[in-house]
Motif scaffolding. Structure first.
Motif, PDB file in Angstrom:
ATOM      1  N   LYS A  42       0.839  -1.203   0.000  1.00 38.50           N
ATOM      2  CA  LYS A  42       0.000   0.000   0.000  1.00 38.50           C
ATOM      3  C   LYS A  42       0.870   1.247   0.000  1.00 38.50           C
ATOM      4  O   LYS A  42       1.771   1.391   0.825  1.00 38.50           O
ATOM      5  N   GLY A  43       0.584   2.120  -0.955  1.00 39.48           N
ATOM      6  CA  GLY A  43       1.239   3.415  -1.025  1.00 39.48           C
ATOM      7  C   GLY A  43       0.195   4.524  -1.061  1.00 39.48           C
ATOM      8  O   GLY A  43      -0.720   4.541  -0.249  1.00 39.48           O
ATOM      9  N   GLN A  44       0.316   5.407  -2.063  1.00 35.36           N
ATOM     10  CA  GLN A  44      -0.645   6.502  -2.195  1.00 35.36           C
ATOM     11  C   GLN A  44      -0.821   6.832  -3.668  1.00 35.36           C
ATOM     12  O   GLN A  44       0.156   7.077  -4.379  1.00 35.36           O
ATOM     13  N   ASP A  45      -2.095   6.813  -4.136  1.00 42.09           N
ATOM     14  CA  ASP A  45      -2.370   7.266  -5.504  1.00 42.09           C
ATOM     15  C   ASP A  45      -1.938   8.726  -5.649  1.00 42.09           C
ATOM     16  O   ASP A  45      -2.122   9.534  -4.736  1.00 42.09           O
ATOM     17  N   CYS A  46      -1.390   9.046  -6.805  1.00 39.62           N
ATOM     18  CA  CYS A  46      -1.076  10.453  -7.090  1.00 39.62           C
ATOM     19  C   CYS A  46      -0.941  10.650  -8.594  1.00 39.62           C
ATOM     20  O   CYS A  46      -0.756   9.692  -9.348  1.00 39.62           O
ATOM     21  N   GLY A  51      -1.440   3.182  -6.056  1.00 37.27           N
ATOM     22  CA  GLY A  51      -1.352   3.249  -4.605  1.00 37.27           C
ATOM     23  C   GLY A  51      -1.561   1.907  -3.930  1.00 37.27           C
ATOM     24  O   GLY A  51      -1.366   1.778  -2.721  1.00 37.27           O
ATOM     25  N   CYS A  95       6.025   2.899   1.823  1.00 39.60           N
ATOM     26  CA  CYS A  95       4.825   2.092   1.609  1.00 39.60           C
ATOM     27  C   CYS A  95       4.697   1.122   2.792  1.00 39.60           C
ATOM     28  O   CYS A  95       5.599   0.992   3.607  1.00 39.60           O
ATOM     29  N   THR A 125       3.252  15.162  -9.341  1.00 41.05           N
ATOM     30  CA  THR A 125       3.892  14.655  -8.121  1.00 41.05           C
ATOM     31  C   THR A 125       5.317  14.228  -8.436  1.00 41.05           C
ATOM     32  O   THR A 125       5.553  13.311  -9.241  1.00 41.05           O
ATOM     33  N   ARG A 159       6.342  10.657  -3.975  1.00 38.19           N
ATOM     34  CA  ARG A 159       5.501   9.519  -4.335  1.00 38.19           C
ATOM     35  C   ARG A 159       5.695   8.347  -3.370  1.00 38.19           C
ATOM     36  O   ARG A 159       6.825   8.022  -2.995  1.00 38.19           O
ATOM     37  N   ALA A 160       4.573   7.708  -3.011  1.00 31.03           N
ATOM     38  CA  ALA A 160       4.603   6.407  -2.334  1.00 31.03           C
ATOM     39  C   ALA A 160       4.128   5.391  -3.378  1.00 31.03           C
ATOM     40  O   ALA A 160       2.958   4.998  -3.419  1.00 31.03           O
ATOM     41  N   ARG A 199       8.506   8.215  -0.766  1.00 25.74           N
ATOM     42  CA  ARG A 199       7.901   8.003   0.548  1.00 25.74           C
ATOM     43  C   ARG A 199       7.697   6.510   0.820  1.00 25.74           C
ATOM     44  O   ARG A 199       7.707   5.685  -0.096  1.00 25.74           O
TER      45      ARG A 199
END
Length: 416
Positions: free
Chosen positions: A263-267, A319, A368, A272, A277-278, A366
């Motif tokens: 799990k990271g982060q949509d961007c 993400g 995850c 970005t 970015r994750a 970043r």
């Protein structure tokens, strides 16, 4: 050779073979056995006949140059099962279906008792071949045909088994139904398995839908067998490379199947920067490469065959990623040491740390997070010594002084 191995095992269980006419006339038992030969053309015809259900990708120009895509409990699997039930009943078998859809075709003997069985599976991989599993079932049917043609009676029963979802391609535990039968897997867990690939159907729902949710308990207590043999294609290059004919399988290597969630982060890909970015997919890519590296170090195998990401847009950094991880080796202890090393490295990769130079030439982003879900564990297995001896003796009967040159001892890597 399958006939020879089955009959050798049957003899050790007290199942002497008798031919009605020869017994009456006093002919020797060995002479009866010497007459028993499979019909290879008939066997191949059965294999290709069953392959009309669940055709896959064409790979050549020949009539049968078509692969298989017959997933467990699909409509095409039901058609192949119906053929198996029909043909074995015609050959005098009593057919029983248990609560996992395992189908047991048992030819009665002169005395009651657990049958000595051959068997395999009729389900295939999404891009499977015509011999994986199918050969083992059809060879068992050919064995029944030879017995029928020659009017052979066995003292105790002989059978053929079609096991459900042995591949684990649709419902993600391989050998799940034989595992339930053997008492290794709870039936509730198996019935509640949900199909992979985006569907939501469970094994129990699909067993009901195709009419193969049997009333018989799925257990060796309800359906005991004396011994089990499986004729199987190697699925690897060793026999062909060494120009040998038969692998005498002594056991099966250990494996563990996982679903890994990163799990990271949509961007947005354009707004970005790398440092912000994750990126769950980038972390996953590093993990898959590292699994190959660590497997090489430990003398193990690591493979990823399924990868799903979200949200699945060209201009969005993923993400969420879920991927399969198949870990295998010959010894249980080595497999666990391998897994421990992977867990430590995957955690570091998720945090963005540089593991083995994987970050060289890149920008650190970043963190995850990572989660492991165990789907299917299976310890290393060593087969019964008497069954192995039956196969070895059958090979010697076939090859004589060329046995060593024509065969090799193998530990199965496929699990079946």
């Amino acid at each position: 050779m399958l006939l020879d191995s089955i009959f050798t095992a049957a003899t050790r269980n007290g199942a002497r073979l008798w031919h009605r006419e020869l017994t009456r006339r006093g002919f020797a038992h060995d002479a009866t056995l010497a007459k028993l030969k499979v019909n290879p053309d008939r066997l191949m015809a059965d294999i290709h006949h069953t392959c009309q259900w669940g055709k896959g990708i064409r790979w050549g120009n020949g009539e049968n140059d078509v692969g298989m895509s017959r997933l467990a409990l699909s409509d095409s699997d039901r058609e192949a099962r119906d053929w198996f039930v029909g043909i074995t009943r015609q050959l005098g078998c009593k057919v029983s279906v248990d609560a996992m859809g395992n189908t047991f075709a048992v030819r009665p003997g002169q005395q009651p008792g657990p049958p000595t069985c051959a068997g395999s599976h009729l389900d295939t991989q999404p891009s499977g071949g015509r011999y994986d599993g199918i050969l083992g079932v059809c060879a068992g049917v050919e064995m029944l045909k030879v017995l029928h043609d020659e009017q052979i009676e066995t003292e105790f029963p002989i059978g053929v088994i079609n096991w459900t979802n042995e591949e684990g391609a649709r419902f993600p535990i391989s050998m799940v139904s034989s595992g339930v039968w053997s008492g290794e897997i709870p039936i509730e867990k198996a019935h509640n398995l949900q199909e992979v690939g985006g569907g939501s159907r469970t094994m129990k729902q699909e067993l009901e839908r195709i009419g193969y949710l049997g009333q018989l308990d799925a257990s060796y207590d309800a359906m005991p067998i004396a011994a089990h043999f499986e004729l199987h294609i190697e699925q690897g290059p060793r026999l062909e490379t060494q120009k040998q004919k038969i692998g005498i399988v002594h056991g099966v290597q250990a494996y563990r199947w996982y679903t890994i969630t990163v799990k990271g982060q949509d961007c947005h890909t354009g707004t970005t920067d790398f440092a912000d970015r994750a990126d769950a997919l980038l972390a996953t890519a590093k993990m898959i490469l590292q699994s190959h590296r660590i497997a090489t170090e430990h003398g193990c195998l690591a493979s990823t065959g399924i990868l799903n990401l979200s949200p699945g847009s060209t201009n969005t950094v993923p993400g969420l990623v879920r991927f399969s991880l198949d870990l295998r080796t010959g010894e249980d202890d080595r497999l666990m040491r391998f897994e421990d090393a992977l867990r430590a490295d995957f955690e570091r990769i998720a945090k963005g740390e540089d593991v083995g130079g994987l970050n060289n030439g890149t920008t650190q982003g970043r963190e995850c997070s990572i989660e492991w879900k165990l789907d299917s564990p299976s310890g290393a297995v060593r087969f019964d010594a008497d069954c192995i001896k039956c196969v070895a003796e059958s090979c010697h009967a076939m090859f004589g002084g060329q046995t060593s040159a024509s065969t090799q001892i193998i530990t199965s890597g496929a699990g079946e």
